[in-house]
Motif scaffolding. Structure first.
Motif, PDB file in Angstrom:
ATOM      1  N   ASP A  51       0.768  -1.276  -0.228  1.00  0.00           N
ATOM      2  CA  ASP A  51       0.025  -0.015  -0.009  1.00  0.00           C
ATOM      3  C   ASP A  51       0.941   1.411   0.033  1.00  0.00           C
ATOM      4  OD1 ASP A  51      -1.381   2.266   0.721  1.00  0.00           O
ATOM      5  OD2 ASP A  51      -2.605   1.068   1.876  1.00  0.00           O
ATOM      6  N   GLY A  52       0.891   1.864  -1.197  1.00  0.00           N
ATOM      7  CA  GLY A  52       1.724   3.082  -1.168  1.00  0.00           C
ATOM      8  C   GLY A  52       1.492   4.001  -0.165  1.00  0.00           C
ATOM      9  N   ALA A  53       0.263   4.499   0.064  1.00  0.00           N
ATOM     10  CA  ALA A  53       0.098   5.384   1.023  1.00  0.00           C
ATOM     11  C   ALA A  53       0.616   5.239   2.306  1.00  0.00           C
ATOM     12  CB  ALA A  53      -1.337   5.782   1.007  1.00  0.00           C
ATOM     13  N   MET A  54       0.448   3.994   2.683  1.00  0.00           N
ATOM     14  CA  MET A  54       0.877   3.635   4.445  1.00  0.00           C
ATOM     15  C   MET A  54       2.421   3.413   4.193  1.00  0.00           C
ATOM     16  SD  MET A  54      -1.549   2.882   6.198  1.00  0.00           S
ATOM     17  CE  MET A  54      -0.951   1.763   7.581  1.00  0.00           C
ATOM     18  N   ASN A  55       2.839   2.949   3.030  1.00  0.00           N
ATOM     19  CA  ASN A  55       4.537   3.092   2.960  1.00  0.00           C
ATOM     20  C   ASN A  55       5.263   4.367   2.861  1.00  0.00           C
ATOM     21  OD1 ASN A  55       5.638  -0.010   3.138  1.00  0.00           O
ATOM     22  ND2 ASN A  55       3.830  -0.254   1.836  1.00  0.00           N
ATOM     23  N   GLY A  56       4.398   5.175   2.374  1.00  0.00           N
ATOM     24  CA  GLY A  56       5.126   6.482   2.276  1.00  0.00           C
ATOM     25  C   GLY A  56       5.089   7.354   3.568  1.00  0.00           C
ATOM     26  N   ARG A  57       4.253   7.051   4.556  1.00  0.00           N
ATOM     27  CA  ARG A  57       4.291   7.716   5.747  1.00  0.00           C
ATOM     28  C   ARG A  57       5.034   6.677   6.994  1.00  0.00           C
ATOM     29  NH1 ARG A  57      -1.721   8.686   7.865  1.00  0.00           N
ATOM     30  NH2 ARG A  57      -0.398   9.497   9.675  1.00  0.00           N
ATOM     31  N   PHE A  58       4.836   5.412   6.840  1.00  0.00           N
ATOM     32  CA  PHE A  58       5.557   4.790   7.876  1.00  0.00           C
ATOM     33  C   PHE A  58       6.545   3.636   7.252  1.00  0.00           C
ATOM     34  CE2 PHE A  58       0.984   5.383   8.559  1.00  0.00           C
ATOM     35  CZ  PHE A  58       0.928   6.206   9.540  1.00  0.00           C
ATOM     36  N   HIS A  59       7.686   3.307   7.997  1.00  0.00           N
ATOM     37  CA  HIS A  59       8.614   2.333   7.529  1.00  0.00           C
ATOM     38  C   HIS A  59       7.935   1.004   8.088  1.00  0.00           C
ATOM     39  CE1 HIS A  59      13.073   0.945   7.698  1.00  0.00           C
ATOM     40  NE2 HIS A  59      12.379   0.305   7.129  1.00  0.00           N
ATOM     41  N   ILE A  60       7.290   0.369   7.262  1.00  0.00           N
ATOM     42  CA  ILE A  60       6.585  -0.748   7.806  1.00  0.00           C
ATOM     43  C   ILE A  60       7.675  -2.121   7.371  1.00  0.00           C
ATOM     44  CG2 ILE A  60       4.477  -2.485   7.101  1.00  0.00           C
ATOM     45  CD1 ILE A  60       3.013   0.264   6.615  1.00  0.00           C
ATOM     46  N   ALA A  61       7.542  -2.848   8.531  1.00  0.00           N
ATOM     47  CA  ALA A  61       8.625  -3.983   8.610  1.00  0.00           C
ATOM     48  C   ALA A  61       7.704  -5.256   8.789  1.00  0.00           C
ATOM     49  CB  ALA A  61       9.743  -3.635   9.479  1.00  0.00           C
ATOM     50  N   ALA A  62       8.430  -6.395   8.622  1.00  0.00           N
ATOM     51  CA  ALA A  62       8.054  -7.895   9.009  1.00  0.00           C
ATOM     52  C   ALA A  62       8.956  -8.496  10.018  1.00  0.00           C
ATOM     53  CB  ALA A  62       7.763  -8.522   7.893  1.00  0.00           C
ATOM     54  N   VAL A  63       8.349  -9.481  10.699  1.00  0.00           N
ATOM     55  CA  VAL A  63       9.339 -10.274  11.622  1.00  0.00           C
ATOM     56  C   VAL A  63       9.227 -11.586  11.243  1.00  0.00           C
ATOM     57  CG1 VAL A  63       9.329  -8.669  13.553  1.00  0.00           C
ATOM     58  CG2 VAL A  63       7.352 -10.082  13.331  1.00  0.00           C
ATOM     59  N   GLY A  80     -13.176  -7.773   9.154  1.00  0.00           N
ATOM     60  CA  GLY A  80     -12.409  -8.024   8.097  1.00  0.00           C
ATOM     61  C   GLY A  80     -12.257  -7.441   6.834  1.00  0.00           C
ATOM     62  N   ASP A  81     -11.781  -6.036   7.339  1.00  0.00           N
ATOM     63  CA  ASP A  81     -12.119  -4.965   6.136  1.00  0.00           C
ATOM     64  C   ASP A  81     -10.597  -4.220   6.101  1.00  0.00           C
ATOM     65  OD1 ASP A  81     -12.686  -2.801   4.779  1.00  0.00           O
ATOM     66  OD2 ASP A  81     -13.518  -1.943   6.478  1.00  0.00           O
ATOM     67  N   TYR A  82      -9.816  -4.206   5.141  1.00  0.00           N
ATOM     68  CA  TYR A  82      -8.651  -3.737   4.863  1.00  0.00           C
ATOM     69  C   TYR A  82      -8.678  -2.325   5.283  1.00  0.00           C
ATOM     70  CZ  TYR A  82      -4.244  -1.957   3.404  1.00  0.00           C
ATOM     71  OH  TYR A  82      -3.046  -1.088   3.536  1.00  0.00           O
ATOM     72  N   ASP A  83      -9.563  -1.173   5.077  1.00  0.00           N
ATOM     73  CA  ASP A  83      -9.558  -0.048   5.290  1.00  0.00           C
ATOM     74  C   ASP A  83      -9.684   0.066   6.751  1.00  0.00           C
ATOM     75  OD1 ASP A  83      -9.171   0.705   2.537  1.00  0.00           O
ATOM     76  OD2 ASP A  83     -11.401   0.746   2.317  1.00  0.00           O
ATOM     77  N   ALA A  84     -10.446  -0.583   7.667  1.00  0.00           N
ATOM     78  CA  ALA A  84     -10.466  -0.487   8.854  1.00  0.00           C
ATOM     79  C   ALA A  84      -9.423  -0.751   9.540  1.00  0.00           C
ATOM     80  CB  ALA A  84     -11.621  -1.204   9.550  1.00  0.00           C
TER      81      ALA A  84
END
Ligand SMILES: *Cc1c(COP(=O)(O)O)cnc(C)c1O
Length: 466
Positions: free
Chosen positions: A207-219, A449-453
């Motif tokens: 999600d470009g909008a989320m990745n633009g604002r946050f440094h999203i990482a996995a574990v 189970g709603d992505y936007d939420a």
């Protein structure tokens, strides 16, 4: 030490870079450019070291350029100081040939603590240097979520959002996540299945909008630092049983191929290993791949060993790369074929390379229960369903009687006490260190189970980096 992607087109990174990146930008996984190798004398000199010190010796070549020896030592001492057993990963005996490597003495009772306790501290160290902030987003069907939350709770520079399928994980597993009070921990009970939760997480990563604002990482276990930390206990066990003068075999209850790949790394580093036995439940894609070269995904069948209920094993790509001539573009094409067809054949080189070190076995429910009963009745050892699958494969391996076989005990039996009680008639008690789990207050939010939420929930609470 430099790391390259299995798909050949992402930039090479140092250890700090691969730890924070997780997946490579070309969709591949990072592996060291070459394996560091110890001589027999160097391995023999590791006998008798305390676990944290052995960890420093084994991991130092991998972190070179990113951590000094003293920094690594400090991190290892703190990570392994949290284990409830002075040996950290003690070895016990079943019979003359079979041994058990207990990997469940960490804070959340599964082997994932061994790697994640270190990873949480690595994140904190590297993020402080870069003045960066990570937003970890994950989906869990049980063990990874609690181990990751415990590893990063209260650490600077990190928030964690963990999704679990509402009502579909055990009480112990849920409470191990939801009773953690640290303000950087967010538990989300998602209305839906584990696959729904995982799909949300995957969508957020793209999600470009989320990745633009946050440094999203996995574990998840695609992170190289997790595998690296798991190499250490193969050395620890082999040294206890006469290595490097004597070869040892390992039987590994396998899901994502992370734990057993760490055994492969130990062998590449010079540890004499007779065999690595890949043990699966009825979700047996890896057993089919190793025994006949057929890597084709079916549908996941739920079992009493849920952490092995996997059809696509992410880390297997690392083995295919290493045994397929380290040809990134060829592997990228092979994996694209797999993504399209959900099936592929291993090349001859990959099959023969794997067969030189690995064998495999599959255990159905009856074999798993028989294995728990044998451990209990013949040896007085209560083992969990995952470990039982490993023990079944170990006993069926047909290895010569003078080869010690070590089964990796990946979870504490109390974590799966209903299944253990059904098989053995004995109900394992929770260790005293988590004994008040059912008195602690829970904290989590239930989302549809709603992505936007889900995205809105994360965006409201996470720390933006730009
Ligand atoms: C995660 C897990 C496994 C599988 O480990 P992989 O590294 O994914 O192969 C086995 N047993 C238990 C208890 C686990 O939590």
């Amino acid at each position: 030490m430099k790391y390259v992607s299995t798909r050949g087109s992402a930039p090479a990174l140092d250890f700090e870079g691969v730890t924070l990146a997780g997946l490579a930008s070309d969709g591949g996984l990072y592996v060291p450019e070459e394996w560091p190798r110890f001589s027999e004398a160097e391995i023999a000199a590791m006998r008798g070291l305390p676990y944290a010190e052995l960890a420093v010796r084994v991991m130092l070549p991998f972190v070179e350029g990113s951590l000094t020896e003293d920094e690594l030592r400090g991190l290892c001492q703190r990570a392994y100081g949290r284990f409830a057993h002075a040996a950290v990963t003690p070895l016990t005996q079943f019979d003359q040939q079979h041994h058990l490597l207990e990997l469940f003495h960490g804070p959340t009772l599964a082997f994932k603590d061994v790697a994640l306790q270190l990873l949480g501290r690595l994140f904190e160290t590297f993020l402080a240097r870069r003045e960066d902030h990570l937003t970890i987003v994950g989906a869990t069907s049980g063990d990874t979520g609690s181990a990751a939350i415990d590893a990063v709770a209260g650490r600077a520079g990190v928030d964690i959002f963990m999704l679990h399928p509402a009502g579909r994980i055990s009480d112990v597993q849920r409470r191990q996540m939801t009773t953690v009070k640290a303000p950087n921990v967010y538990n989300i009970a998602l209305e839906g299945s584990f696959d729904d939760a995982q799909a949300m997480v995957k969508r957020m990563f793209s999600d470009g909008a989320m990745n633009g604002r946050f440094h999203i990482a996995a574990v998840n276990s695609i992170n190289w630092a997790r595998l690296m930390a798991q190499v250490v206990y193969y050395f620890a066990a082999a040294l206890q049983l006469g290595g490097p003068d004597r070869k040892v075999a390992f039987s590994v209850p396998t899901g994502n191929f992370g734990d057993v790949f760490a055994g492969y790394v130990a062998a590449q580093m010079g540890l004499p290993i007779e065999r690595l036995i890949v043990a699966t439940n009825v979700n047996d894609i890896l057993h089919r791949a190793i025994s006949s070269g057929d890597y084709s995904a079916g549908t996941v069948e739920p079992t009493a060993a849920p952490s092995m209920d996997i059809q696509v094993s992410s880390n297997f790509e690392r083995l295919l790369f290493c045994e397929g001539g380290r040809d990134g573009p060829a592997l990228a094409a092979q994996m694209q074929g797999f993504d399209a067809a959900r099936a592929m054949q291993l090349t001859n080189a990959q099959r023969e390379g794997a067969a030189a070190l690995f064998t495999s076995a599959r255990a159905d429910a009856a074999a798993m229960n028989e294995s728990m009963r044998w451990a209990s009745e013949a040896c007085g050892e209560i083992i969990d369903p995952h470990t039982a699958i490993g023990l079944h494969a170990a006993r069926a391996s047909g290895l010569a009687a003078d080869i010690p076989v070590v089964t990796l005990a990946t979870a504490h039996p109390a974590k799966f006490r209903d299944a253990v009680e059904r098989a053995t008639g004995q109900r394992p008690a929770l260790p005293t260190r988590v004994g008040d789990l059912f008195e602690r207050e829970e904290r989590y939010d239930t989302l549809p189970g709603d992505y936007d939420a889900v995205a809105a929930y994360v965006a409201e609470r996470a720390t933006a980096v730009s």
